[in-house]
Design a protein around this motif. Structure first.
Motif, PDB file in Angstrom:
ATOM      1  N   ILE A   1       0.847  -1.195   0.000  1.00  0.00           N
ATOM      2  CA  ILE A   1       0.000   0.000   0.000  1.00  0.00           C
ATOM      3  C   ILE A   1       0.885   1.248   0.000  1.00  0.00           C
TER       4      ILE A   1
ATOM      5  N   SER B   1      10.720  -0.457  14.032  1.00  0.00           N
ATOM      6  CA  SER B   1      10.529  -1.776  13.444  1.00  0.00           C
ATOM      7  C   SER B   1       9.084  -1.908  12.943  1.00  0.00           C
ATOM      8  N   GLY B   2       8.936  -2.362  11.706  1.00  0.00           N
ATOM      9  CA  GLY B   2       7.586  -2.598  11.171  1.00  0.00           C
ATOM     10  C   GLY B   2       6.958  -1.384  10.515  1.00  0.00           C
TER      11      GLY B   2
ATOM     12  N   LYS C   1      10.437  -0.047   6.186  1.00  0.00           N
ATOM     13  CA  LYS C   1      11.716   0.349   5.559  1.00  0.00           C
ATOM     14  C   LYS C   1      12.152  -0.670   4.493  1.00  0.00           C
ATOM     15  N   THR C   2      12.170  -1.942   4.903  1.00  0.00           N
ATOM     16  CA  THR C   2      12.598  -2.974   3.949  1.00  0.00           C
ATOM     17  C   THR C   2      11.625  -3.040   2.776  1.00  0.00           C
ATOM     18  N   SER C   3      10.334  -2.877   3.064  1.00  0.00           N
ATOM     19  CA  SER C   3       9.333  -2.938   1.986  1.00  0.00           C
ATOM     20  C   SER C   3       9.571  -1.836   0.963  1.00  0.00           C
TER      21      SER C   3
HETATM   22  N1  LIG Z   1       3.153  -0.004   2.627  1.00  0.00           N
HETATM   23  C1  LIG Z   1       2.959  -1.276   2.974  1.00  0.00           C
HETATM   24  N2  LIG Z   1       1.983  -1.989   2.371  1.00  0.00           N
HETATM   25  C2  LIG Z   1       1.745  -3.274   2.715  1.00  0.00           C
HETATM   26  N3  LIG Z   1       2.427  -3.938   3.650  1.00  0.00           N
HETATM   27  C3  LIG Z   1       3.402  -3.272   4.286  1.00  0.00           C
HETATM   28  C4  LIG Z   1       3.726  -1.911   3.985  1.00  0.00           C
HETATM   29  N4  LIG Z   1       4.732  -1.515   4.796  1.00  0.00           N
HETATM   30  C5  LIG Z   1       5.037  -2.581   5.547  1.00  0.00           C
HETATM   31  N5  LIG Z   1       4.258  -3.627   5.246  1.00  0.00           N
HETATM   32  C6  LIG Z   1       4.316  -4.978   5.825  1.00  0.00           C
HETATM   33  O1  LIG Z   1       4.708  -4.848   7.182  1.00  0.00           O
HETATM   34  C7  LIG Z   1       5.688  -5.821   7.520  1.00  0.00           C
HETATM   35  C8  LIG Z   1       6.911  -5.118   8.062  1.00  0.00           C
HETATM   36  O2  LIG Z   1       7.457  -4.293   7.056  1.00  0.00           O
HETATM   37  P1  LIG Z   1       9.018  -4.126   6.852  1.00  0.00           P
HETATM   38  O3  LIG Z   1       9.711  -5.428   7.021  1.00  0.00           O
HETATM   39  O4  LIG Z   1       9.222  -3.401   5.574  1.00  0.00           O
HETATM   40  O5  LIG Z   1       9.359  -3.179   8.095  1.00  0.00           O
HETATM   41  P2  LIG Z   1      10.783  -2.643   8.583  1.00  0.00           P
HETATM   42  O6  LIG Z   1      10.601  -1.177   8.848  1.00  0.00           O
HETATM   43  O7  LIG Z   1      11.829  -3.033   7.608  1.00  0.00           O
HETATM   44  O8  LIG Z   1      10.954  -3.403   9.961  1.00  0.00           O
HETATM   45  P3  LIG Z   1      12.318  -3.896  10.686  1.00  0.00           P
HETATM   46  O9  LIG Z   1      12.990  -2.651  11.226  1.00  0.00           O
HETATM   47  O10 LIG Z   1      11.833  -4.781  11.801  1.00  0.00           O
HETATM   48  O11 LIG Z   1      13.151  -4.606   9.664  1.00  0.00           O
HETATM   49  C9  LIG Z   1       5.967  -6.636   6.277  1.00  0.00           C
HETATM   50  O12 LIG Z   1       5.237  -7.834   6.363  1.00  0.00           O
HETATM   51  C10 LIG Z   1       5.410  -5.806   5.148  1.00  0.00           C
HETATM   52  O13 LIG Z   1       4.900  -6.597   4.139  1.00  0.00           O
END
Ligand SMILES: Nc1ncnc2c1ncn2[C@@H]1O[C@H](COP(=O)(O)OP(=O)(O)OP(=O)(O)O)[C@@H](O)[C@H]1O
Ligand SMILES: [Mg+2]
Length: 339
Positions: A15, A49-50, A53-55
């Motif tokens: 999203i 976290s969550g 960022k990775t997404s």
């Molecule tokens: N914009 C988005 N649309 C749909 N799903 C999302 C979106 N952003 C995050 N998510 C979902 O949320 C979860 C966590 O996202 P992500 O791994 O990118 O977070 P992060 O900030 O990298 O967390 P961490 O610091 O723990 O690595 C994933 O399952 C991802 O698919």
């Protein structure tokens, strides 16, 4: 009958909410101008976290996948995730592996660095993405932080590439270790958790639920997830974090598929919430907002509890034990997020 395909609707959705789209647009801009720049450039994506960022990194990388040209593989974007307890040598190994280098673990730090620079030129790498950058801070050794900051500065200058770094807020400390590296960085991009009290962010959180609802409703009957009342329950359940929201919905759909059910009720959400969330047995304060009888009232106490979801402040401190390096790193993340 509900198939695994229906159950994975949420996994397949990305999203592009405002902060997500802005982050992707900033990366796109750096990427588009990466060939014309006079010196290496850096971009930092920070968030709890969550927050996604990775997404963001992965969804951008997907649009610029490796291709096979007449001179061999072209890999415009190198994505590497910093391993725990990293050194420059181990990071260089992970980066070599990302470029499909054979024997990526072989060689000294200097040899690996040289191979990496050559390979980046050969594969036309214009952008280097380094995820989980806070691991260099968690390592707790100033010398290693200084060294990686120096090393990255030299790498992006010599290859004229753009460096995109993502991590928890503590990773800023590493970039600040080298003023020349810091000077090459643009203003950082924040991926926030959504807030209920900020009307714009509340509206956005509700819109995200509407997007999920519309997709899920193609295969399941369900209550209106984006009604103000249900959206507030979701906010209390997830703390406004995309990671927890998608996990809760993912779990709900898997449970429904397992039970071969085509409908989702408030009680299903309650069960999935209990299964999907990390609950610390010693913490009594987490809400069960989908439980029968729960009154979804916007109180300071409920909002505070939601805001603590996903933070290390959830963990009770042991006052007599000395804090390890890792705990220190976690507490600076919480402090930087709160700032
Ligand atoms: N914009 C988005 N649309 C749909 N799903 C999302 C979106 N952003 C995050 N998510 C979902 O949320 C979860 C966590 O996202 P992500 O791994 O990118 O977070 P992060 O900030 O990298 O967390 P961490 O610091 O723990 O690595 C994933 O399952 C991802 O698919
Ligand atoms: Mg991540």
């Amino acid at each position: 009958m509900k198939t695994n395909n229906s159950a994975s609707i949420v996994e397949r959705m990305v999203i592009p909410h405002t902060a997500f789209a802005e982050a992707r647009q900033r990366i796109e801009q750096c990427f588009a101008f990466s060939a014309a720049k006079a010196e290496g450039e850096g971009l930092l994506i920070v968030g709890e976290s969550g927050t996604g960022k990775t997404s963001v990194l992965k969804s951008f990388q997907l649009n610029h996948m490796p291709t096979r040209g007449c001179d061999g593989m072209e890999i415009p974007i190198l994505y590497a995730s910093v391993p725990p307890m990293p050194t420059v040598k181990s990071l260089a190994g992970v980066m070599l592996a990302a470029l499909n280098a054979p024997d990526s673990e072989r060689g000294t730090e200097n040899e690996k660095s040289r191979r990496l620079r050559i390979l980046m030129k050969e594969t036309g790498t214009r952008m280097v993405m380094i995820d989980e950058f806070q691991h260099f801070y968690d390592r707790g050794k100033r010398q290693i932080m200084l060294h990686v900051a120096d090393w990255l500065k030299v790498l992006i200058d010599e290859t004229r590439s753009t460096l995109v770094v993502a991590g928890l807020p503590s990773c800023r400390v590493v970039i600040n270790e080298n003023e020349q590296l810091a000077r090459r960085f643009m203003a950082s991009i924040q991926l926030p958790r959504f807030s209920w009290t900020d009307s714009r962010q509340r509206g956005e959180f509700i819109s995200i639920l509407e997007e999920y609802h519309n997709q899920i409703a193609k295969d399941f009957s369900l209550p209106k997830l984006y009604s103000e009342e249900l959206a507030f329950r979701f906010f209390l359940a997830t703390g406004g974090l995309m990671g927890y929201l998608s996990k809760l919905l993912r779990t709900t759909l898997r449970d429904a598929a397992d039970r071969k059910r085509a409908s989702i009720t408030l009680e299903d959400l309650n069960i999935a919430h209990a299964r999907a969330m990390w609950f610390d047995a010693t913490v009594q304060e987490q809400l069960r907002p989908f439980e029968k009888g729960f009154r979804p009232e916007v109180t300071v106490d409920a909002l505070n509890r939601a805001t603590r979801i996903g933070t290390v402040a959830d963990l009770p401190e042991k006052p007599t034990r000395p804090r390890s390096g890792m705990r220190k790193a976690e507490s600076i993340n919480a402090a930087l997020v709160a700032a």
